[in-house]
Design an enzyme around this catalytic site. Structure first.
Site, PDB file in Angstrom:
ATOM      1  N   MET A  30       3.511  -4.391   3.634  1.00  0.00           N
ATOM      2  CA  MET A  30       2.509  -5.316   3.100  1.00  0.00           C
ATOM      3  C   MET A  30       1.965  -4.772   1.781  1.00  0.00           C
ATOM      4  O   MET A  30       0.896  -5.197   1.319  1.00  0.00           O
ATOM      5  CB  MET A  30       1.387  -5.536   4.112  1.00  0.00           C
ATOM      6  N   ASN A  32       0.430  -2.001  -1.074  1.00  0.00           N
ATOM      7  CA  ASN A  32      -0.598  -0.964  -1.105  1.00  0.00           C
ATOM      8  C   ASN A  32       0.006   0.334  -0.560  1.00  0.00           C
ATOM      9  O   ASN A  32      -0.506   0.953   0.376  1.00  0.00           O
ATOM     10  CB  ASN A  32      -1.828  -1.385  -0.299  1.00  0.00           C
ATOM     11  N   HIS A  37       4.780   4.924   3.500  1.00  0.00           N
ATOM     12  CA  HIS A  37       5.788   3.936   3.109  1.00  0.00           C
ATOM     13  C   HIS A  37       6.920   4.598   2.317  1.00  0.00           C
ATOM     14  O   HIS A  37       8.095   4.304   2.510  1.00  0.00           O
ATOM     15  CB  HIS A  37       5.173   2.857   2.212  1.00  0.00           C
ATOM     16  N   SER A 187      -3.037   2.132   4.834  1.00  0.00           N
ATOM     17  CA  SER A 187      -3.708   1.421   3.745  1.00  0.00           C
ATOM     18  C   SER A 187      -5.197   1.274   4.030  1.00  0.00           C
ATOM     19  O   SER A 187      -6.016   1.222   3.116  1.00  0.00           O
ATOM     20  CB  SER A 187      -3.097   0.024   3.572  1.00  0.00           C
TER      21      SER A 187
END
Lengths: 282, 282
Positions: A30, A32, A37, A187
């Protein structure tokens, strides 16, 4: 690195790779992006010829009182980070591109393992995840898809529907990336005040303590109660502290490998974490 | 023509075609094939390089009081028929091969258009169809999939979830194949006694009459009532007589193209039929 914002554009970008039978790796996010990630992308880079990362804040997995509108959108910064770790294609569609103008009538639900833990507090959340991930799988058609073990329940749900629906790809779970003080990267950590950020690693500490207690023979119920007490004393409002088998089945005794799960609020911010604990006879 | 009974065997058979980027056509069936099915295969043969036909009586789309156990299984005869019309690969898996030993937790539901017509009398039926067709799509990965318009609601459901989930294939609807007397071909016609088989074409005749009435300006409600009266007088027990838009939305006036739907029992056998009626201003 290319950025595609339409399904058609992405297909055009991927067609040569498909024609050449290259191995396609996919990391749905998603946006950010943080080191967690980026570690997924690095993992994909190792195994695959072409790495696609999607950035899409999926409205249908947010509840009516959740943070969809305020969820951080940082596309430019994300693009820089992804280029550095060797992403080939960023897929960043709009909500309209993903869901179109006509109403969506189809739902995917995964029974049993979505009703408790995070599913209890977030009705419909995992249905929304299952729908968007299935859509993205069908759009990207990867050979491998990479998900973080931080969202362990989400990973289990995805593994389940991939198996149940014979989706032709392999799901890879990647270990949690933590800050030096042990806080699982998320995030949502950005929402924490400095004071709460300093308290947040208590979650990881309580999991490490629990692991040691289990290995020392402390009763499971006591171990869970200790985590809860530790978190509450530190200022958390505990959503749940639970133990499950790796397949998310309930368990009464520490007589096999287990996963400990925590969800707790610090101020307005809900944090989750988990730890896999190997069974060892005492 | 090859017959494959495992997913792995089918993949091995299809891999050379995939590597050569050949166009794969797919016709899912429950076997007990008749000219209606064979016309689907002929359609696929025209458009595709490789034609795969699955034969699988899918337990999860049958209700507890439906005819799953007694559904006719005629694999050898089906294989002969398929060879004659140019099928390349028959996929005939067992229930275990399709659903495995572990419980399936995933469901796919298509809201709105599955709750009435055949969905009202058969709760869960279209969920079972959606799940098995999605599984088969993921196993075969065809470019085109062919379905008969006889099961119009099923076709609409499949088109809907294919669009909603971005499944990368094109769905082709093939017109109803009828006996000379107009009866829509169906595996269930074989259940009819000789006497009922002679009555059964009344369904088609009543649809033709309705079409003429609509074009002559008869009110929609009267047209539907006339069908019902005709069928009841002929000895049917009517499940429903309905009119919908081509996308299955309810409609009060004949002011656009419509589809007429009939489901009716003759003895223990439930027959369905439908007819698309073009709008013409009176």
């Amino acid at each position: 690195m290319k950025t595609e914002t339409t399904i058609q554009g992405l297909s055009a970008s991927l067609n040569p790779a498909r024609a050449a039978r290259k191995i396609i790796g996919f990391v749905p996010t998603m946006g950010n992006l943080h080191e967690g990630h980026l570690n997924l992308v690095r993992e994909a880079r190792k195994l695959c010829d072409v790495v696609v990362v999607s950035i899409f804040v999926n409205p249908i997995q947010f509840g009516p009182n959740e943070d969809f509108d305020n969820y951080p959108r940082t596309l430019e910064q994300d693009q820089h980070l992804l280029a550095e770790v060797g992403c080939d294609i960023v897929f960043a569609p709009t909500v309209e591109q993903m869901y179109g103008n006509k109403p969506r009538l189809t739902n995917i639900s995964v029974g049993g393992i979505t009703n408790d833990l995070c599913g209890e507090q977030r009705p419909g959340h995992f249905d929304g995840v299952a729908v968007v991930v299935t859509k993205l799988f069908n759009i990207v058609q990867p050979n491998f898809a990479f998900f973080g073990q931080k969202d362990y329940q989400q990973l289990a749900v995805i593994r389940q529907f991939v198996r149940d629906l014979n989706i032709p790809l392999e799901v890879i779970g990647v270990p949690i990336t933590r800050a030096e003080d042990g806080l699982a990267l998320s995030s949502r950590n950005g929402y924490l005040s400095a004071e709460n950020r300093a308290i947040a690693p208590t979650i990881y500490q309580s999991l490490k303590t629990a692991e040691a207690e289990l290995h020392a023979g402390t009763q499971l119920a006591d171990v869970l109660a200790n985590i809860k007490a530790t978190l509450t004393a530190a200022g958390f409002v505990v959503d749940y502290v639970e133990v499950r088998t790796p397949e998310l089945q309930k368990i009464e005794e520490f007589d096999q490998d287990v996963v400990l799960f925590i969800a707790a609020k610090l101020g307005a911010t809900r944090l989750i974490d988990n730890m896999q604990v190997k069974y060892t006879a005492v």
